[in-house]
Motif scaffolding. Structure first.
Motif, PDB file in Angstrom:
ATOM      1  N   ALA A  34       0.829  -1.206   0.000  1.00  0.00           N
ATOM      2  CA  ALA A  34       0.000   0.000   0.000  1.00  0.00           C
ATOM      3  C   ALA A  34       0.867   1.262   0.000  1.00  0.00           C
ATOM      4  O   ALA A  34       0.601   2.220  -0.747  1.00  0.00           O
ATOM      5  CB  ALA A  34      -0.932  -0.012   1.213  1.00  0.00           C
ATOM      6  N   LEU A  35       1.909   1.271   0.833  1.00  0.00           N
ATOM      7  CA  LEU A  35       2.801   2.427   0.881  1.00  0.00           C
ATOM      8  C   LEU A  35       3.566   2.597  -0.426  1.00  0.00           C
ATOM      9  O   LEU A  35       3.782   3.725  -0.895  1.00  0.00           O
ATOM     10  CB  LEU A  35       3.782   2.277   2.046  1.00  0.00           C
ATOM     11  CG  LEU A  35       3.165   2.363   3.454  1.00  0.00           C
ATOM     12  CD1 LEU A  35       4.189   1.985   4.511  1.00  0.00           C
ATOM     13  CD2 LEU A  35       2.625   3.765   3.707  1.00  0.00           C
ATOM     14  N   GLN A  36       3.964   1.481  -1.032  1.00  0.00           N
ATOM     15  CA  GLN A  36       4.671   1.551  -2.310  1.00  0.00           C
ATOM     16  C   GLN A  36       3.751   2.094  -3.397  1.00  0.00           C
ATOM     17  O   GLN A  36       4.189   2.856  -4.278  1.00  0.00           O
ATOM     18  CB  GLN A  36       5.180   0.157  -2.690  1.00  0.00           C
ATOM     19  CG  GLN A  36       6.298   0.143  -3.698  1.00  0.00           C
ATOM     20  CD  GLN A  36       7.605   0.686  -3.170  1.00  0.00           C
ATOM     21  OE1 GLN A  36       7.890   1.886  -3.311  1.00  0.00           O
ATOM     22  NE2 GLN A  36       8.414  -0.168  -2.562  1.00  0.00           N
ATOM     23  N   CYS A  37       2.487   1.711  -3.334  1.00  0.00           N
ATOM     24  CA  CYS A  37       1.507   2.218  -4.304  1.00  0.00           C
ATOM     25  C   CYS A  37       1.376   3.734  -4.167  1.00  0.00           C
ATOM     26  O   CYS A  37       1.344   4.459  -5.168  1.00  0.00           O
ATOM     27  CB  CYS A  37       0.164   1.531  -4.073  1.00  0.00           C
ATOM     28  SG  CYS A  37      -1.126   1.997  -5.257  1.00  0.00           S
ATOM     29  N   ALA A  60      14.225   6.564  -4.746  1.00  0.00           N
ATOM     30  CA  ALA A  60      14.809   6.806  -3.425  1.00  0.00           C
ATOM     31  C   ALA A  60      13.861   6.365  -2.315  1.00  0.00           C
ATOM     32  O   ALA A  60      14.280   5.733  -1.332  1.00  0.00           O
ATOM     33  CB  ALA A  60      15.150   8.285  -3.279  1.00  0.00           C
ATOM     34  N   TRP A  61      12.585   6.672  -2.450  1.00  0.00           N
ATOM     35  CA  TRP A  61      11.604   6.254  -1.463  1.00  0.00           C
ATOM     36  C   TRP A  61      11.277   4.773  -1.586  1.00  0.00           C
ATOM     37  O   TRP A  61      10.825   4.133  -0.628  1.00  0.00           O
ATOM     38  CB  TRP A  61      10.326   7.076  -1.601  1.00  0.00           C
ATOM     39  CG  TRP A  61      10.425   8.429  -0.979  1.00  0.00           C
ATOM     40  CD1 TRP A  61      10.588   9.620  -1.624  1.00  0.00           C
ATOM     41  CD2 TRP A  61      10.378   8.734   0.412  1.00  0.00           C
ATOM     42  NE1 TRP A  61      10.662  10.654  -0.737  1.00  0.00           N
ATOM     43  CE2 TRP A  61      10.527  10.137   0.537  1.00  0.00           C
ATOM     44  CE3 TRP A  61      10.247   7.962   1.565  1.00  0.00           C
ATOM     45  CZ2 TRP A  61      10.534  10.775   1.776  1.00  0.00           C
ATOM     46  CZ3 TRP A  61      10.242   8.603   2.798  1.00  0.00           C
ATOM     47  CH2 TRP A  61      10.386   9.993   2.899  1.00  0.00           C
ATOM     48  N   MET A  62      11.480   4.238  -2.762  1.00  0.00           N
ATOM     49  CA  MET A  62      11.149   2.829  -2.990  1.00  0.00           C
ATOM     50  C   MET A  62      12.047   1.902  -2.175  1.00  0.00           C
ATOM     51  O   MET A  62      11.602   0.844  -1.705  1.00  0.00           O
ATOM     52  CB  MET A  62      11.292   2.515  -4.490  1.00  0.00           C
ATOM     53  CG  MET A  62      10.876   1.107  -4.886  1.00  0.00           C
ATOM     54  SD  MET A  62      10.913   0.911  -6.685  1.00  0.00           S
ATOM     55  CE  MET A  62       9.362   1.681  -7.117  1.00  0.00           C
ATOM     56  N   VAL A  63      13.308   2.275  -1.965  1.00  0.00           N
ATOM     57  CA  VAL A  63      14.269   1.396  -1.302  1.00  0.00           C
ATOM     58  C   VAL A  63      13.850   1.049   0.132  1.00  0.00           C
ATOM     59  O   VAL A  63      13.758  -0.133   0.478  1.00  0.00           O
ATOM     60  CB  VAL A  63      15.680   2.008  -1.341  1.00  0.00           C
ATOM     61  CG1 VAL A  63      16.636   1.217  -0.468  1.00  0.00           C
ATOM     62  CG2 VAL A  63      16.192   2.038  -2.788  1.00  0.00           C
ATOM     63  N   PRO A  64      13.557   2.020   1.017  1.00  0.00           N
ATOM     64  CA  PRO A  64      13.125   1.625   2.367  1.00  0.00           C
ATOM     65  C   PRO A  64      11.800   0.878   2.374  1.00  0.00           C
ATOM     66  O   PRO A  64      11.586  -0.007   3.221  1.00  0.00           O
ATOM     67  CB  PRO A  64      13.026   2.960   3.120  1.00  0.00           C
ATOM     68  CG  PRO A  64      12.921   4.002   2.068  1.00  0.00           C
ATOM     69  CD  PRO A  64      13.689   3.493   0.901  1.00  0.00           C
ATOM     70  N   LEU A  65      10.920   1.200   1.446  1.00  0.00           N
ATOM     71  CA  LEU A  65       9.651   0.474   1.384  1.00  0.00           C
ATOM     72  C   LEU A  65       9.854  -0.956   0.903  1.00  0.00           C
ATOM     73  O   LEU A  65       9.142  -1.872   1.343  1.00  0.00           O
ATOM     74  CB  LEU A  65       8.676   1.215   0.471  1.00  0.00           C
ATOM     75  CG  LEU A  65       8.224   2.594   0.971  1.00  0.00           C
ATOM     76  CD1 LEU A  65       7.298   3.260  -0.036  1.00  0.00           C
ATOM     77  CD2 LEU A  65       7.540   2.475   2.326  1.00  0.00           C
ATOM     78  N   LEU A  66      10.811  -1.172   0.016  1.00  0.00           N
ATOM     79  CA  LEU A  66      11.150  -2.534  -0.391  1.00  0.00           C
ATOM     80  C   LEU A  66      11.680  -3.346   0.786  1.00  0.00           C
ATOM     81  O   LEU A  66      11.440  -4.553   0.882  1.00  0.00           O
ATOM     82  CB  LEU A  66      12.179  -2.518  -1.524  1.00  0.00           C
ATOM     83  CG  LEU A  66      11.646  -2.218  -2.921  1.00  0.00           C
ATOM     84  CD1 LEU A  66      12.800  -2.032  -3.907  1.00  0.00           C
ATOM     85  CD2 LEU A  66      10.721  -3.332  -3.399  1.00  0.00           C
ATOM     86  N   LEU A 126       0.073  -3.249  -7.714  1.00  0.00           N
ATOM     87  CA  LEU A 126       0.297  -3.263  -6.275  1.00  0.00           C
ATOM     88  C   LEU A 126      -1.006  -3.404  -5.494  1.00  0.00           C
ATOM     89  O   LEU A 126      -1.036  -4.011  -4.417  1.00  0.00           O
ATOM     90  CB  LEU A 126       1.031  -1.986  -5.847  1.00  0.00           C
ATOM     91  CG  LEU A 126       2.521  -1.939  -6.195  1.00  0.00           C
ATOM     92  CD1 LEU A 126       3.074  -0.532  -6.014  1.00  0.00           C
ATOM     93  CD2 LEU A 126       3.313  -2.937  -5.352  1.00  0.00           C
ATOM     94  N   LEU A 127      -2.090  -2.874  -6.015  1.00  0.00           N
ATOM     95  CA  LEU A 127      -3.390  -3.075  -5.368  1.00  0.00           C
ATOM     96  C   LEU A 127      -3.777  -4.550  -5.395  1.00  0.00           C
ATOM     97  O   LEU A 127      -4.306  -5.089  -4.405  1.00  0.00           O
ATOM     98  CB  LEU A 127      -4.456  -2.230  -6.061  1.00  0.00           C
ATOM     99  CG  LEU A 127      -4.336  -0.704  -5.877  1.00  0.00           C
ATOM    100  CD1 LEU A 127      -5.402   0.007  -6.697  1.00  0.00           C
ATOM    101  CD2 LEU A 127      -4.459  -0.334  -4.402  1.00  0.00           C
ATOM    102  N   TYR A 128      -3.518  -5.211  -6.522  1.00  0.00           N
ATOM    103  CA  TYR A 128      -3.758  -6.659  -6.595  1.00  0.00           C
ATOM    104  C   TYR A 128      -2.882  -7.405  -5.593  1.00  0.00           C
ATOM    105  O   TYR A 128      -3.345  -8.307  -4.878  1.00  0.00           O
ATOM    106  CB  TYR A 128      -3.470  -7.147  -8.020  1.00  0.00           C
ATOM    107  CG  TYR A 128      -3.156  -8.617  -8.122  1.00  0.00           C
ATOM    108  CD1 TYR A 128      -4.171  -9.571  -8.092  1.00  0.00           C
ATOM    109  CD2 TYR A 128      -1.836  -9.059  -8.238  1.00  0.00           C
ATOM    110  CE1 TYR A 128      -3.886 -10.925  -8.175  1.00  0.00           C
ATOM    111  CE2 TYR A 128      -1.542 -10.408  -8.321  1.00  0.00           C
ATOM    112  CZ  TYR A 128      -2.571 -11.338  -8.291  1.00  0.00           C
ATOM    113  OH  TYR A 128      -2.281 -12.679  -8.368  1.00  0.00           O
ATOM    114  N   LEU A 129      -1.613  -7.024  -5.506  1.00  0.00           N
ATOM    115  CA  LEU A 129      -0.685  -7.684  -4.590  1.00  0.00           C
ATOM    116  C   LEU A 129      -1.095  -7.468  -3.132  1.00  0.00           C
ATOM    117  O   LEU A 129      -0.956  -8.368  -2.292  1.00  0.00           O
ATOM    118  CB  LEU A 129       0.728  -7.161  -4.822  1.00  0.00           C
ATOM    119  CG  LEU A 129       1.329  -7.464  -6.198  1.00  0.00           C
ATOM    120  CD1 LEU A 129       2.619  -6.689  -6.406  1.00  0.00           C
ATOM    121  CD2 LEU A 129       1.568  -8.948  -6.366  1.00  0.00           C
TER     122      LEU A 129
END
Length: 471
Positions: A337-340, A354-360, A434-437
């Protein structure tokens, strides 16, 4: 033993970062790209239970080594494929070889270890699954970036050749002949055919139907899947009633806890491979990253997975000794959800990576909390005489979930991408995926809690206590 599992799983995921260069080099369509990924998983899923039965008949170590040899040869064929059609065919052969190889691993672990040693061995198996999946992107990116001998994406397949040959040399020296064949077992050819037909009837139209405008054959295939699986269930019951050796013992499918565990596994893996698939496409085609940089971004996912997997025992003790799989699924759903929100907030901007890395890292932590203990949880409490078949069924469901997830997410991702192929279009497509995931992760949490209640009721004959139900 785990080398076989590592190779089979790695080859499902290592191709993700190679898809763009593969598509350019071979002039492959989007549907063909999905078949390169999903076709491998489909072939593996369709043959896993049969591979387990062959291990019963001819010995686990012998089939392990034969599968390893065939997998190595098929990997070489993938690496030298001159066009997309032959690459897909070689991937199908590679998947069938993996179906012969992989079920022997779970069965051999069950035979070689007992008690706490077996629990630790299954945990190592789960850790191997996750590391092969998450590190596959980095390994693939590094190989493509290195461009050894000008091989490019082909090195992602050819790297299996020296590894496979080394494992073949070591296997007879370090893996004992743990299980001999059973002379009274016969191969269920009708069951094999029905499993393969039912699997193809589900996945093939989902992969090819969207690109071809959902022709009549795609709907007929989907409609045929239900009676095919019904025929398989009936044929298995009749064969067991006659005293034969069905691919899947009906008593296993009568075990509600085991069936719930299989559904949990299917839901989890339907959101596993598909995540890596769409993320790799977004990073490279949407954000313009190279294969190596894309693989480095994936490393954050691997670090999060490794952290919670290694701390699994300590986390379980905090929850009374039971792995908090439902909690891990909720962490994963929150990460999706946060990645979306991140992708939607910075469409096409470098800040999104840059924001994707901590969320990953958060997403990887959720994956580790679920994947590492899931195998032992599903197989716990089964009668020993059915452990081998149950392992084959579980492995089949894992691969079927991978293939089905890639097919389903491809429909959503490419369907949304059709509205625009620029960076914003890719961001929108990834957001829908990502909503599906997130939905699959929430389903895992619900199904696991259902399984916990079933185990508690079966053990105590009453309602589950609140602490166990919460876990």
């Amino acid at each position: 033993m785990l080398s076989g599992t590592f190779l089979v799983v790695l080859d499902f995921f290592i191709v993700n970062v190679a898809l763009p260069s593969m598509q350019h080099d071979l002039q492959a369509s989007a549907g063909t790209l999905q078949l390169v990924v999903a076709g491998y998983g489909l072939a593996t899923a369709a043959g896993l239970v049969t591979g387990g039965r062959l291990g019963d008949l001819f010995g686990r170590r012998r089939m392990f080594m034969l599968g390893l040899l065939l997998f190595t040869l098929a990997s070489a064929a993938c690496g030298v494929a001159p066009n997309a059609g032959l690459l897909v065919a070689a991937r199908l052969l590679q998947g069938l070889a993996g179906a012969l190889l992989q079920p022997q691993v779970l069965a051999m672990i069950g035979l070689a270890y007992a008690g706490e040693d077996r629990t630790r061995a299954f945990a190592a198996y789960g850790l191997t699954l996750g590391l092969a999946a998450t590190l596959g992107q980095l390994v693939g990116g590094a190989l493509i970036h290195a461009d050894l001998a000008g091989l490019g994406w082909r090195s992602c397949f050819l790297i299996n050749v020296p590894i496979g040959l080394l494992a073949l040399v070591l296997a007879p020296r370090v893996v004992p002949p743990l299980a001999q064949g059973r002379g009274d077992s016969r191969l269920d050819l009708a069951g094999m055919a029905l499993v393969a037909a039912g699997s193809v009837a589900v996945v093939l139209p989902l992969v090819e139907g969207r690109q071809q405008g959902w022709p009549l054959w795609s709907w007929l295939c989907l409609a045929a899947a239900v009676p095919l699986w019904g025929l398989f269930a009936g044929q298995q019951r009749r064969l067991a009633a006659r005293g034969g050796a069905p691919l899947v013992a009906p008593v296993l499918l009568a075990n509600r806890r085991f069936v719930t565990g299989l559904l949990t596994t299917l839901a989890f893996y339907a959101g596993n491979a598909s995540f890596y698939f769409v993320l790799a496409l977004y990073l490279q085609q949407g954000m313009g990253l190279g294969a190596l940089h894309s693989g480095i971004v994936f490393t954050a996912l691997a670090v999060g997975f490794f952290a919670t997997s290694m701390a699994g025992a300590r986390i379980a003790r905090r929850f009374g000794g039971t792995p908090p799989i439902a909690l891990g699924a909720l962490v994963l759903a929150a990460g999706h959800a946060l990645q979306c929100a991140n992708v939607a907030g910075w469409p096409g901007h470098t800040h999104v990576v840059a924001w994707m890395v901590p969320l990953l890292f958060v997403q990887g932590a959720g994956l580790g909390m679920v994947m590492a203990p899931l195998v032992s949880t599903v197989l716990a409490g089964l009668p020993p005489q059915h452990a081998g078949v149950a392992s084959g069924v579980l492995s089949m469901v894992q691969q079927a979930g991978n293939a089905l997830g890639v097919a389903l997410v491809g429909i959503l991702f490419y369907g949304q991408l059709g509205h625009g192929g620029d960076a914003a279009g890719y961001a929108s497509a990834l957001g829908v995926a990502l909503l599906y995931l997130m939905g699959t992760a929430l389903l895992v949490a619900v199904l696991h809690r259902t399984g916990v209640r079933q185990r508690q009721v079966a053990a105590g004959g009453g309602k589950p206590d609140s602490a166990e139900a919460t876990r």
